[in-house]
Design a protein around this motif. Structure first.
Motif, PDB file in Angstrom:
ATOM      1  N   LYS A  17      34.652  63.052  64.558  1.00  0.00           N
ATOM      2  CA  LYS A  17      33.494  63.879  63.905  1.00  0.00           C
ATOM      3  C   LYS A  17      32.303  64.084  64.813  1.00  0.00           C
ATOM      4  CE  LYS A  17      34.239  61.321  59.394  1.00  0.00           C
ATOM      5  NZ  LYS A  17      33.768  60.361  58.469  1.00  0.00           N
ATOM      6  N   GLY A  18      31.429  64.764  64.498  1.00  0.00           N
ATOM      7  CA  GLY A  18      30.066  65.047  64.908  1.00  0.00           C
ATOM      8  C   GLY A  18      30.066  65.532  66.401  1.00  0.00           C
ATOM      9  N   ASN A  37      39.226  59.302  69.914  1.00  0.00           N
ATOM     10  CA  ASN A  37      39.231  57.849  69.374  1.00  0.00           C
ATOM     11  C   ASN A  37      38.122  57.791  68.159  1.00  0.00           C
ATOM     12  OD1 ASN A  37      36.797  55.953  70.137  1.00  0.00           O
ATOM     13  ND2 ASN A  37      38.635  54.630  69.548  1.00  0.00           N
ATOM     14  N   ARG A  39      37.319  54.483  64.743  1.00  0.00           N
ATOM     15  CA  ARG A  39      37.760  53.617  63.758  1.00  0.00           C
ATOM     16  C   ARG A  39      38.646  53.959  62.815  1.00  0.00           C
ATOM     17  NH1 ARG A  39      32.078  51.142  63.327  1.00  0.00           N
ATOM     18  NH2 ARG A  39      31.769  53.456  62.770  1.00  0.00           N
ATOM     19  N   ALA A  64      40.736  52.708  67.157  1.00  0.00           N
ATOM     20  CA  ALA A  64      40.199  51.291  67.626  1.00  0.00           C
ATOM     21  C   ALA A  64      38.640  51.413  67.791  1.00  0.00           C
ATOM     22  CB  ALA A  64      40.663  51.399  69.088  1.00  0.00           C
ATOM     23  N   ASN A  88      30.774  57.934  74.078  1.00  0.00           N
ATOM     24  CA  ASN A  88      30.071  58.051  72.820  1.00  0.00           C
ATOM     25  C   ASN A  88      30.326  57.067  72.063  1.00  0.00           C
ATOM     26  OD1 ASN A  88      28.399  59.303  70.918  1.00  0.00           O
ATOM     27  ND2 ASN A  88      30.312  60.109  69.825  1.00  0.00           N
ATOM     28  N   SER A 140      20.574  60.024  73.909  1.00  0.00           N
ATOM     29  CA  SER A 140      19.760  60.650  72.927  1.00  0.00           C
ATOM     30  C   SER A 140      18.565  60.900  73.402  1.00  0.00           C
ATOM     31  CB  SER A 140      19.539  59.459  72.024  1.00  0.00           C
ATOM     32  OG  SER A 140      18.445  59.681  71.120  1.00  0.00           O
ATOM     33  N   PRO A 183      21.023  64.242  73.131  1.00  0.00           N
ATOM     34  CA  PRO A 183      21.044  65.345  71.765  1.00  0.00           C
ATOM     35  C   PRO A 183      19.688  64.883  71.072  1.00  0.00           C
ATOM     36  CG  PRO A 183      22.607  63.264  71.328  1.00  0.00           C
ATOM     37  CD  PRO A 183      22.080  63.328  72.780  1.00  0.00           C
ATOM     38  N   ASP A 189      27.080  63.799  60.430  1.00  0.00           N
ATOM     39  CA  ASP A 189      26.946  62.714  59.408  1.00  0.00           C
ATOM     40  C   ASP A 189      25.621  61.715  59.664  1.00  0.00           C
ATOM     41  OD1 ASP A 189      29.059  63.730  58.117  1.00  0.00           O
ATOM     42  OD2 ASP A 189      30.309  62.050  58.613  1.00  0.00           O
TER      43      ASP A 189
END
Ligand code: NAP
Length: 259
Positions: A17-18, A37, A39, A64, A88, A140, A183, A189
């Motif tokens: 995502k993201g 990848n 989780r 993972a 990331n 960040s 970013p 999310d």
């Protein structure tokens, strides 16, 4: 512009995502094969299938936890010699400097400093031996301008930034370029969860929390994962060989600084 990386292999961690997904998708668009990848298996497999359908590239999905040694082992087992590494992981929780314990700091350091360092240590020797490599770390804007409630992020990412500043200059002569992408607010999310925290803490609606945050961004909006991914793909391209150890801010002008 042809980025000249078609057929190469990239490992992009935390990428169902993201921003991680944005980077994976932009690389796939350039013909780069991927190890992605996260989780949770279901959204990860969904992303992998979407990328395979959209682009004619190979995508290996590894469910993972990248912040564990075992998780990193599984990810690298899927591609031991990547040409490109995009690091990331999830960001640490918000809070107050008075409340964080040693354990909180260790968790943040593990996820946002020691994990990307361990991944780099694993892949850099191979890249240097082959004479070509690109590493992009997602950090960040808090590296340039601290965010009060994200002190765990401010601290851990500062450590990673120092490591990259020194290491990038030791590997550049071997054709390996390491840079960080910073970013600001992006529509993912993660930012929705941070807005929710502000909304609860200040007793305002979620829409108000979002509007207050966006009012501080000169561009007047959040960034998009596809814009973020496009910059990542450029940093991984053949054209980025003279960009060494830089911290590139993607924040719509949010950090108010001349340099
Ligand atoms: P996101 O939308 O919440 O996505 C996080 C992705 O990382 C998901 O795919 C998630 O999947 C995966 N992930 C999280 N922890 C993981 C772990 N331990 N092992 C493997 N995968 C993991 O977050 P994002 O907004 O893209 O943020 C990415 C990074 O940028 C974070 O470190 C965040 O703090 C930082 N950042 C974001 C913003 C922003 O505005 N979005 C701004 C500044 C910094 P699973 O949950 O299934 O593992």
């Amino acid at each position: 512009m042809d980025l000249g990386i078609s057929g190469k292999w990239a490992v992009v961690t935390a990428s169902s995502k993201g921003l991680g997904r944005g980077c994976a998708r932009a690389l796939a668009g350039e013909g780069v094969n991927l190890v992605i990848n996260a989780r949770s298996r279901a959204p990860l497999e969904e992303t992998a299938e979407a990328l395979r359908q959209e682009y004619a590239v190979e995508v290996r999905a590894v469910a993972a936890d990248v912040t564990t040694e075992n998780g990193r082992g599984q990810i690298l087992a899927a591609c031991a010699s990547p040409d490109i590494l995009v690091t990331n992981a999830g960001g640490p929780p918000p809070g107050m400097w008075t409340d964080w314990t040693r354990d909180d700091f260790i968790k943040a350091l593990d996820a946002n400093m020691l994990t990307p360092i361990a991944l780099m240590q694993a892949v850099l020797p191979g890249m240097m031996a082959r004479g070509w490599g690109r590493v992009v770390n997602i950090t960040s804007q808090s590296v340039k301008a601290p965010i009060a409630v994200l002190g765990l992020s401010n601290s851990a990412r500062a450590g990673l930034t120092g490591f990259v500043a020194g290491t990038s200059r030791q590997v550049a002569a071997k054709g390996v370029n390491i840079n960080n992408l910073l970013p600001g607010s992006h529509d993912t999310d993660r930012i929705a969860a941070l807005d929710e925290n502000v909304s609860k803490r200040r007793g305002i609606s979620l829409a108000e929390a979002r509007a207050l945050r966006q009012a501080e961004i000169p561009a007047g909006r959040d960034g998009r994962p596809d814009e973020f991914g496009a910059m990542c793909a450029f940093l991984c391209s053949q054209h980025a060989g003279f960009i060494v150890g830089q911290n590139i801010l993607l924040d719509g002008g949010n950090v108010n600084a001349t340099l």
